[in-house]
Design an enzyme around this catalytic site. Structure first.
Site, PDB file in Angstrom:
ATOM      1  N   LYS A  67       0.842  -1.205   0.000  1.00 37.98           N
ATOM      2  CA  LYS A  67       0.000   0.000   0.000  1.00 37.98           C
ATOM      3  C   LYS A  67       0.873   1.249   0.000  1.00 37.98           C
ATOM      4  O   LYS A  67       0.583   2.227  -0.695  1.00 37.98           O
ATOM      5  CB  LYS A  67      -0.952  -0.018   1.209  1.00 37.98           C
ATOM      6  CG  LYS A  67      -2.074  -1.048   1.039  1.00 37.98           C
ATOM      7  CD  LYS A  67      -2.864  -1.295   2.321  1.00 37.98           C
ATOM      8  CE  LYS A  67      -3.842  -2.459   2.135  1.00 37.98           C
ATOM      9  NZ  LYS A  67      -4.529  -2.848   3.374  1.00 37.98           N
ATOM     10  N   GLN A 111      -4.674  -1.789   9.677  1.00 38.27           N
ATOM     11  CA  GLN A 111      -4.477  -3.084   9.017  1.00 38.27           C
ATOM     12  C   GLN A 111      -5.037  -4.213   9.883  1.00 38.27           C
ATOM     13  O   GLN A 111      -4.715  -4.320  11.059  1.00 38.27           O
ATOM     14  CB  GLN A 111      -2.978  -3.299   8.742  1.00 38.27           C
ATOM     15  CG  GLN A 111      -2.682  -4.552   7.951  1.00 38.27           C
ATOM     16  CD  GLN A 111      -3.300  -4.553   6.549  1.00 38.27           C
ATOM     17  OE1 GLN A 111      -3.223  -3.567   5.824  1.00 38.27           O
ATOM     18  NE2 GLN A 111      -3.939  -5.649   6.172  1.00 38.27           N
ATOM     19  N   ASP A 134     -11.343   2.970   4.141  1.00 35.81           N
ATOM     20  CA  ASP A 134     -11.782   1.591   3.917  1.00 35.81           C
ATOM     21  C   ASP A 134     -13.310   1.514   3.831  1.00 35.81           C
ATOM     22  O   ASP A 134     -13.857   0.480   3.477  1.00 35.81           O
ATOM     23  CB  ASP A 134     -11.303   0.677   5.061  1.00 35.81           C
ATOM     24  CG  ASP A 134      -9.928   0.084   4.781  1.00 35.81           C
ATOM     25  OD1 ASP A 134      -9.622  -0.143   3.597  1.00 35.81           O
ATOM     26  OD2 ASP A 134      -9.172  -0.134   5.746  1.00 35.81           O
TER      27      ASP A 134
END
Ligand code: NAP
Length: 309
Positions: A67, A111, A134
């Site tokens: 990422k 994460q 997200d």
């Protein structure tokens, strides 16, 4: 698609159109990089993504590194905050409060998975909805369900990108989604039943069936699917006899088998019946990361406009 992948496909006698997620993601990243250049040229700050990584899980380390690299490739600044395995929920909540308040940070991702002692729900819920790239926050989920999304969740958003960019319309069609997780299956189904989720009415308005571990006679349901989206996490669960000839098959699953990664779909046989199919790897995975970049830029724009109003 590289030579090795092409050779593998040839040896499988694939007749379906391969929906190349890697190439599509590269194209989207180019578009995002151009948008960011224009944004910076107008005097605005670079978008910044903060990634919170707790513990030493090797897969999580790789995901976060990928990422970071992806951010770099388009001009998004990134900050990785690493915390030890024994971090407490309270400590993480404190960290997130700081990141929420930091005007330089556009988007925050935590994460997953988090170590067992951490209340993951409380931690995720503490991300400011405007920085929730997200799209897990209840406020953002609610907005999406009502058909007025702030951010689209990355993996289903990646699926929409590949369907729309390859012109596989879903309006009026029967789409079967395998899996009902909050991250993939549920939001995927919700996006497909909308009147328009941002890709035009032809890429919405589907008739959607959602299946899960308690669904009976999966094959009879999948055989009626014009579009089948598998997000289960079981290697090769979807076999050729479960596919309607000519169906479009999207494989979201990522399963480690020995040294290789395979999807939820038995790719070789299914690709001889389907009209189009995504490979694993090189399908939805790269698009998921591209959508994270898209959301980080969108978050930056939102914060900038709200702070100047
Ligand atoms: P998850 O939270 O474990 O959900 C799996 C879903 O599959 C659940 O709804 C489960 O049903 C259902 N299921 C399990 N066994 C089944 C069966 N035999 N028949 C039908 N349904 C069954 O997983 P997830 O987070 O949604 O991820 C799914 C897969 O996608 C995983 O392989 C994951 O690695 C992959 N993934 C890929 C990306 C990407 O970027 N490509 C992103 C996210 C996830 P119940 O609800 O009844 O348990």
């Amino acid at each position: 698609m590289d030579l090795e992948a092409l050779t593998r496909l040839e040896s499988l006698r694939v007749t379906a159109q391969i929906l190349d997620g890697k190439a599509t993601a590269a194209k989207i990243r180019e578009e995002i990089a151009l948008e960011i250049t224009a944004w910076r040229d107008s005097g605005k700050p670079a978008p910044m993504l903060a990634a919170v990584l707790v513990g030493e899980d090797p897969a999580s380390q790789v995901y976060v590194r990928n990422k970071e690299k992806a951010c770099q490739s388009v001009g998004i600044a990134s900050r990785v905050i690493r915390k030890p395995d024994n971090t407490t929920t309270e400590e993480l909540l404190e960290l997130l409060a700081e990141l929420n308040a930091d005007p330089m940070i556009s988007g925050i991702l935590v994460q997953l998975p988090l170590p067992k002692q951490i209340d993951a729900q409380r931690v995720l819920d503490s991300v400011l909805p405007l920085k929730d790239v997200d799209a897990f926050a209840p406020e953002n989920v609610g907005l999406m369900v009502q058909g007025r999304p702030r951010f689209l969740p990355c993996t289903p958003h990646g699926v929409m990108q590949i369907l729309s960019r390859y012109g596989h319309q879903v309006a009026g069609k029967h789409v079967v989604v395998l899996g009902r997780s909050d991250i993939v299956g549920k939001p995927m189904a919700m996006m497909l039943v909308q009147k328009d989720i941002g890709f035009g009415s032809a890429f919405a308005n589907a008739t959607v069936t959602v299946c899960h571990s308690q669904s009976s006679d999966l094959a009879s349901i999948t055989r009626s699917a014009d579009v089948l989206i598998a997000a289960v996490g079981r290697a090769k669960l979807v076999t050729a006899d479960m596919i309607k000839p000519g169906a479009v098959v999207i494989d979201v699953g990522i399963n480690r088998v020995g040294d290789s990664l395979v999807g939820d779909v038995d790719f070789g046989p299914v690709s001889q019946i389907a009209s189009a199919i995504t490979p694993v790897p090189g399908g939805i995975g790269p698009l998921t990361i591209a959508m994270l970049l898209k959301n980080t830029l969108a978050a930056c724009r939102l914060q900038h406009s709200s702070s100047t109003n």
